[in-house]
Motif scaffolding. Structure first.
Motif, mmCIF file in Angstrom:
data_model
loop_
_atom_site.group_PDB
_atom_site.id
_atom_site.type_symbol
_atom_site.label_atom_id
_atom_site.label_comp_id
_atom_site.label_asym_id
_atom_site.label_seq_id
_atom_site.Cartn_x
_atom_site.Cartn_y
_atom_site.Cartn_z
ATOM 1 N N LEU A 185 0.854 -1.177 0.000
ATOM 2 C CA LEU A 185 0.000 0.000 0.000
ATOM 3 C C LEU A 185 0.894 1.232 0.000
ATOM 4 O O LEU A 185 1.805 1.354 0.824
ATOM 5 C CB LEU A 185 -0.902 0.022 1.242
ATOM 6 N N ILE A 186 0.640 2.133 -0.930
ATOM 7 C CA ILE A 186 1.466 3.335 -1.041
ATOM 8 C C ILE A 186 0.755 4.471 -0.332
ATOM 9 O O ILE A 186 -0.280 4.955 -0.771
ATOM 10 C CB ILE A 186 1.721 3.696 -2.521
ATOM 11 N N ARG A 187 1.335 4.899 0.795
ATOM 12 C CA ARG A 187 0.767 6.000 1.563
ATOM 13 C C ARG A 187 1.473 7.315 1.291
ATOM 14 O O ARG A 187 0.906 8.375 1.456
ATOM 15 C CB ARG A 187 0.813 5.683 3.045
ATOM 16 N N ASN A 188 2.754 7.223 0.891
ATOM 17 C CA ASN A 188 3.510 8.437 0.575
ATOM 18 C C ASN A 188 4.604 8.084 -0.425
ATOM 19 O O ASN A 188 4.730 6.934 -0.845
ATOM 20 C CB ASN A 188 4.086 9.081 1.843
ATOM 21 N N ASN A 189 5.386 9.060 -0.796
ATOM 22 C CA ASN A 189 6.430 8.857 -1.804
ATOM 23 C C ASN A 189 7.522 7.913 -1.307
ATOM 24 O O ASN A 189 8.141 7.219 -2.104
ATOM 25 C CB ASN A 189 7.026 10.205 -2.212
ATOM 26 N N ASN A 190 7.758 7.871 -0.010
ATOM 27 C CA ASN A 190 8.777 6.970 0.530
ATOM 28 C C ASN A 190 8.401 5.507 0.308
ATOM 29 O O ASN A 190 9.269 4.673 0.058
ATOM 30 C CB ASN A 190 8.989 7.229 2.021
ATOM 31 N N ASP A 191 7.111 5.190 0.422
ATOM 32 C CA ASP A 191 6.663 3.823 0.167
ATOM 33 C C ASP A 191 6.908 3.429 -1.285
ATOM 34 O O ASP A 191 7.343 2.317 -1.579
ATOM 35 C CB ASP A 191 5.175 3.667 0.489
ATOM 36 N N LEU A 192 6.635 4.348 -2.198
ATOM 37 C CA LEU A 192 6.872 4.085 -3.614
ATOM 38 C C LEU A 192 8.359 3.879 -3.898
ATOM 39 O O LEU A 192 8.737 2.957 -4.623
ATOM 40 C CB LEU A 192 6.323 5.230 -4.472
ATOM 41 N N GLU A 193 9.190 4.706 -3.303
ATOM 42 C CA GLU A 193 10.637 4.559 -3.493
ATOM 43 C C GLU A 193 11.150 3.253 -2.912
ATOM 44 O O GLU A 193 12.014 2.603 -3.493
ATOM 45 C CB GLU A 193 11.365 5.745 -2.871
ATOM 46 N N ALA A 194 10.604 2.823 -1.779
ATOM 47 C CA ALA A 194 11.010 1.556 -1.173
ATOM 48 C C ALA A 194 10.614 0.376 -2.062
ATOM 49 O O ALA A 194 11.384 -0.577 -2.221
ATOM 50 C CB ALA A 194 10.384 1.413 0.206
ATOM 51 N N PHE A 195 9.419 0.430 -2.639
ATOM 52 C CA PHE A 195 8.967 -0.625 -3.551
ATOM 53 C C PHE A 195 9.892 -0.707 -4.764
ATOM 54 O O PHE A 195 10.316 -1.796 -5.153
ATOM 55 C CB PHE A 195 7.525 -0.352 -3.987
ATOM 56 N N CYS A 196 10.195 0.436 -5.346
ATOM 57 C CA CYS A 196 11.063 0.458 -6.530
ATOM 58 C C CYS A 196 12.476 -0.013 -6.208
ATOM 59 O O CYS A 196 13.091 -0.734 -6.991
ATOM 60 C CB CYS A 196 11.095 1.863 -7.126
ATOM 61 N N ALA A 197 12.988 0.353 -5.049
ATOM 62 C CA ALA A 197 14.334 -0.067 -4.662
ATOM 63 C C ALA A 197 14.390 -1.565 -4.402
ATOM 64 O O ALA A 197 15.358 -2.229 -4.776
ATOM 65 C CB ALA A 197 14.781 0.700 -3.423
ATOM 66 N N LYS A 198 13.356 -2.113 -3.782
ATOM 67 C CA LYS A 198 13.346 -3.537 -3.456
ATOM 68 C C LYS A 198 13.333 -4.408 -4.706
ATOM 69 O O LYS A 198 14.001 -5.431 -4.765
ATOM 70 C CB LYS A 198 12.122 -3.863 -2.598
ATOM 71 N N TYR A 199 12.598 -3.988 -5.726
ATOM 72 C CA TYR A 199 12.456 -4.798 -6.927
ATOM 73 C C TYR A 199 13.308 -4.296 -8.089
ATOM 74 O O TYR A 199 13.256 -4.858 -9.177
ATOM 75 C CB TYR A 199 10.987 -4.866 -7.344
ATOM 76 N N GLY A 200 14.072 -3.233 -7.908
ATOM 77 C CA GLY A 200 14.944 -2.720 -8.961
ATOM 78 C C GLY A 200 14.171 -2.129 -10.128
ATOM 79 O O GLY A 200 14.488 -2.374 -11.283
ATOM 80 N N ILE A 201 13.174 -1.332 -9.811
ATOM 81 C CA ILE A 201 12.290 -0.755 -10.818
ATOM 82 C C ILE A 201 12.495 0.749 -10.869
ATOM 83 O O ILE A 201 12.672 1.393 -9.839
ATOM 84 C CB ILE A 201 10.817 -1.053 -10.466
ATOM 85 N N ASN A 202 12.438 1.309 -12.064
ATOM 86 C CA ASN A 202 12.479 2.759 -12.222
ATOM 87 C C ASN A 202 11.054 3.277 -12.032
ATOM 88 O O ASN A 202 10.157 2.895 -12.775
ATOM 89 C CB ASN A 202 13.015 3.127 -13.609
ATOM 90 N N ASN A 203 10.835 4.130 -11.031
ATOM 91 C CA ASN A 203 9.468 4.545 -10.717
ATOM 92 C C ASN A 203 8.840 5.430 -11.791
ATOM 93 O O ASN A 203 7.643 5.617 -11.803
ATOM 94 C CB ASN A 203 9.385 5.219 -9.341
ATOM 95 N N LYS A 204 9.613 5.954 -12.704
ATOM 96 C CA LYS A 204 9.039 6.753 -13.786
ATOM 97 C C LYS A 204 8.412 5.854 -14.856
ATOM 98 O O LYS A 204 7.597 6.309 -15.643
ATOM 99 C CB LYS A 204 10.101 7.641 -14.403
ATOM 100 N N ASP A 205 8.788 4.572 -14.877
ATOM 101 C CA ASP A 205 8.261 3.637 -15.872
ATOM 102 C C ASP A 205 7.027 2.894 -15.407
ATOM 103 O O ASP A 205 6.454 2.112 -16.169
ATOM 104 C CB ASP A 205 9.347 2.602 -16.238
#
Length: 74
Positions: A49-69
């Motif tokens: 669940l994404i509550r703020n930008n930090n959650d999104l960054e953590a998800f992207c870092a964990k799975y090696g994903i570029n959040n702009k894509d």
């Protein structure tokens, strides 16, 4: 120093050939959930669940994903 060390997991935690990372957003409430969509069936698997930008960054870092894509599905 610990006696037991964790092994580094260098493999992605999702199947790149079968799933794509997406953000599912609710039109009514604005709630956002990060997860993976199956390419063949279209089934969505919730991960975070994404509550703020930090959650999104953590998800992207964990799975090696570029959040702009990340596509957003409604």
């Amino acid at each position: 120093m610990s006696l037991f060390k964790r092994k580094e997991n260098n493999k992605p935690l999702y199947d790149i050939d079968k799933e794509i990372p997406v953000i599912r957003a609710s039109i009514c409430t604005g709630e956002k959930v990060a997860g993976f969509k199956n390419k063949t069936t279209g089934a969505f698997r919730e991960v975070l669940l994404i509550r703020n930008n930090n959650d999104l960054e953590a998800f992207c870092a964990k799975y090696g994903i570029n959040n702009k894509d990340l596509p957003i599905i409604y």
